[in-house]
Design a protein around this motif. Structure first.
Motif, PDB file in Angstrom:
ATOM      1  N   LEU A  42      -3.788   6.738  -8.651  1.00 11.21           N
ATOM      2  CA  LEU A  42      -4.130   5.480  -9.297  1.00 11.21           C
ATOM      3  C   LEU A  42      -5.611   5.207  -9.100  1.00 11.21           C
ATOM      4  O   LEU A  42      -6.117   5.228  -7.985  1.00 11.21           O
ATOM      5  CB  LEU A  42      -3.307   4.334  -8.701  1.00 11.21           C
ATOM      6  CG  LEU A  42      -1.801   4.390  -8.959  1.00 11.21           C
ATOM      7  CD1 LEU A  42      -1.108   3.256  -8.223  1.00 11.21           C
ATOM      8  CD2 LEU A  42      -1.501   4.317 -10.434  1.00 11.21           C
ATOM      9  N   THR A  52       3.427  -5.232  -9.070  1.00 10.85           N
ATOM     10  CA  THR A  52       4.584  -4.361  -8.826  1.00 10.85           C
ATOM     11  C   THR A  52       5.365  -4.174 -10.123  1.00 10.85           C
ATOM     12  O   THR A  52       5.546  -5.115 -10.892  1.00 10.85           O
ATOM     13  CB  THR A  52       5.484  -4.979  -7.746  1.00 10.85           C
ATOM     14  OG1 THR A  52       4.708  -5.242  -6.572  1.00 10.85           O
ATOM     15  CG2 THR A  52       6.613  -4.034  -7.383  1.00 10.85           C
ATOM     16  N   ASP A  81      -8.553   0.932  -6.020  1.00 10.24           N
ATOM     17  CA  ASP A  81      -7.564   0.295  -5.165  1.00 10.24           C
ATOM     18  C   ASP A  81      -7.609  -1.199  -5.408  1.00 10.24           C
ATOM     19  O   ASP A  81      -8.647  -1.752  -5.760  1.00 10.24           O
ATOM     20  CB  ASP A  81      -7.854   0.604  -3.694  1.00 10.24           C
ATOM     21  CG  ASP A  81      -6.665   0.327  -2.807  1.00 10.24           C
ATOM     22  OD1 ASP A  81      -5.572   0.073  -3.346  1.00 10.24           O
ATOM     23  OD2 ASP A  81      -6.829   0.356  -1.576  1.00 10.24           O
ATOM     24  N   LEU A 105      -0.698   0.475 -12.971  1.00 12.45           N
ATOM     25  CA  LEU A 105      -1.005  -0.840 -12.431  1.00 12.45           C
ATOM     26  C   LEU A 105      -2.480  -1.191 -12.578  1.00 12.45           C
ATOM     27  O   LEU A 105      -2.863  -2.337 -12.360  1.00 12.45           O
ATOM     28  CB  LEU A 105      -0.632  -0.886 -10.942  1.00 12.45           C
ATOM     29  CG  LEU A 105       0.832  -0.657 -10.615  1.00 12.45           C
ATOM     30  CD1 LEU A 105       1.048  -0.807  -9.127  1.00 12.45           C
ATOM     31  CD2 LEU A 105       1.713  -1.619 -11.374  1.00 12.45           C
ATOM     32  N   THR A 106      -3.322  -0.235 -12.906  1.00  5.21           N
ATOM     33  CA  THR A 106      -4.752  -0.509 -12.978  1.00  5.21           C
ATOM     34  C   THR A 106      -5.186  -0.890 -14.367  1.00  5.21           C
ATOM     35  O   THR A 106      -6.340  -1.203 -14.598  1.00  5.21           O
ATOM     36  CB  THR A 106      -5.557   0.725 -12.520  1.00  5.21           C
ATOM     37  OG1 THR A 106      -5.288   1.796 -13.427  1.00  5.21           O
ATOM     38  CG2 THR A 106      -5.174   1.133 -11.119  1.00  5.21           C
ATOM     39  N   HIS A 135       0.835  -1.205   0.000  1.00  5.56           N
ATOM     40  CA  HIS A 135       0.000   0.000   0.000  1.00  5.56           C
ATOM     41  C   HIS A 135       0.875   1.263   0.000  1.00  5.56           C
ATOM     42  O   HIS A 135       0.568   2.246  -0.691  1.00  5.56           O
ATOM     43  CB  HIS A 135      -0.942  -0.005   1.196  1.00  5.56           C
ATOM     44  CG  HIS A 135      -2.110  -0.919   1.049  1.00  5.56           C
ATOM     45  ND1 HIS A 135      -2.979  -0.870  -0.026  1.00  5.56           N
ATOM     46  CD2 HIS A 135      -2.566  -1.932   1.842  1.00  5.56           C
ATOM     47  CE1 HIS A 135      -3.914  -1.798   0.097  1.00  5.56           C
ATOM     48  NE2 HIS A 135      -3.681  -2.456   1.221  1.00  5.56           N
ATOM     49  N   ARG A 166       2.306   1.764  -3.498  1.00  8.99           N
ATOM     50  CA  ARG A 166       1.329   2.325  -4.438  1.00  8.99           C
ATOM     51  C   ARG A 166       1.116   3.823  -4.215  1.00  8.99           C
ATOM     52  O   ARG A 166       0.922   4.577  -5.164  1.00  8.99           O
ATOM     53  CB  ARG A 166       0.010   1.563  -4.332  1.00  8.99           C
ATOM     54  CG  ARG A 166       0.010   0.281  -5.154  1.00  8.99           C
ATOM     55  CD  ARG A 166      -1.280  -0.476  -5.057  1.00  8.99           C
ATOM     56  NE  ARG A 166      -2.458   0.306  -5.383  1.00  8.99           N
ATOM     57  CZ  ARG A 166      -2.922   0.503  -6.620  1.00  8.99           C
ATOM     58  NH1 ARG A 166      -2.274  -0.021  -7.657  1.00  8.99           N
ATOM     59  NH2 ARG A 166      -4.008   1.223  -6.824  1.00  8.99           N
TER      60      ARG A 166
END
Length: 242
Positions: free
Chosen positions: A168, A189, A171, A234-235, A154, A157
C-alpha cells in the motif's frame, strides 16, 4: 436544539473529520448545490449526508404513472423516506465547489458533527430533514483502547497489502485523539456499509474503538487465511456518485 438541513443520501458513510469528494450529476442534487451556492456569503454551506439502507435510492415524493411500490423505477420513495434512510448521519461542510459546463458539480466536503434525523420533509425538489446534533462522550478507557486499536490497524494494513500482493502506497498517519482515531479507522477499513453505519452510530468513542478492535482482529485473521482476498485500495478514494 434542532437544525433544518438538506439531505444528500449516499451508499456510503461520512464520518466527522473525514474528507469526501462528490460528483453531483442528478438534477435534484444539482438543485441542492445551486441553492447552497445562492446563500449569502456569511451563511454556512452544508448539508446532511445519510446512508441509504440496502443500497436503495431516495428522492422526494412525486406522482408517477403506473403501479409503484416503496420505490418506483425512478428511485422515488412513495412512502415514508425515513424507511430508506439510516437515522444517524453526518453534517457535510462544503470545502470547494467546481462547476462543469454540463451543469454537474464536483464537491469536496468535510464531515463535522453527527446528527439524528427527527423528521423528513419530502415536499420540495430534494429531501430536507429536521436534525438534532449528537454529542459524543469519550467513554471509559478510550485512551488505552486507542493505543490497542492503532496497533491492530497497522497489522490489518500489513495483511491487506499481502492479500493484494502489493505494498500500500504510503502510510496513514493516525491521530493521537481517540475520537479522531476511531473515525479514521472506521473510514479506512474495508467493511460493508451497514457495519460502517453501526460504527458511526456508536454512542461514545470507547464503544466505537471496542467494536473496531474486534472487527480488525477478525478481518486480519481472515486475510491471513485468504491471502488472495480482493480488497479496495485504502490510499485512493473515487468520487462518490449520487
Amino acid at each position: 436544539m434542532t437544525e433544518r438541513l438538506p439531505l444528500f443520501p449516499l451508499n456510503t458513510v461520512l464520518y466527522p473529520g473525514l474528507v469526501m469528494p462528490l460528483h453531483v450529476f442528478e438534477e435534484r442534487y444539482r438543485r441542492l448545490v445551486a441553492d447552497l451556492q445562492a446563500l449569502p456569503e456569511d451563511e454556512p454551506r452544508r448539508f446532511g449526508v445519510v446512508a441509504i439502507r440496502d443500497g436503495r435510492e431516495v428522492a422526494p415524493v412525486r406522482e408517477t404513472e403506473g403501479p409503484a411500490g416503496p420505490l418506483d423505477g425512478l428511485g422515488t420513495v412513495t412512502g415514508d423516506p425515513r424507511e430508506a434512510l439510516y437515522r444517524v448521519g453526518c453534517v457535510a461542510d462544503v470545502t470547494s465547489v467546481r462547476s462543469r459546463a454540463d451543469g454537474r458539480y464536483e464537491l469536496l466536503v468535510t464531515g463535522t458533527t453527527r446528527f439524528t434525523v427527527e423528521s423528513v420533509d419530502a415536499s420540495g425538489p430534494y429531501l430536507v430533514a429536521e436534525t438534532r446534533p449528537l454529542d459524543e462522550p469519550s467513554g471509559q478507557g478510550s485512551g488505552a483502547l486507542g493505543a490497542v486499536v492503532e496497533r491492530a490497524f497497522h497489522e490489518y494494513r500489513k495483511r491487506l497489502a499481502g492479500a493484494k500482493e502489493a505494498t500500500l502506497a504510503g502510510d496513514i498517519e493516525l491521530p493521537l485523539d481517540p475520537q479522531a482515531l476511531s473515525y479514521l479507522v472506521a473510514a479506512a477499513t474495508v467493511l460493508p456499509a451497514p457495519v460502517k453505519q453501526e460504527l458511526l452510530a456508536c454512542p461514545d468513542t470507547a464503544q466505537r474503538l471496542t467494536a473496531e478492535l474486534e472487527l480488525l482482529r477478525r478481518e486480519t485473521a481472515l486475510l491471513a487465511w485468504l491471502p488472495s482476498l480482493p480488497a479496495a485500495d485504502l490510499t485512493r478514494q473515487a468520487f462518490s456518485p449520487n
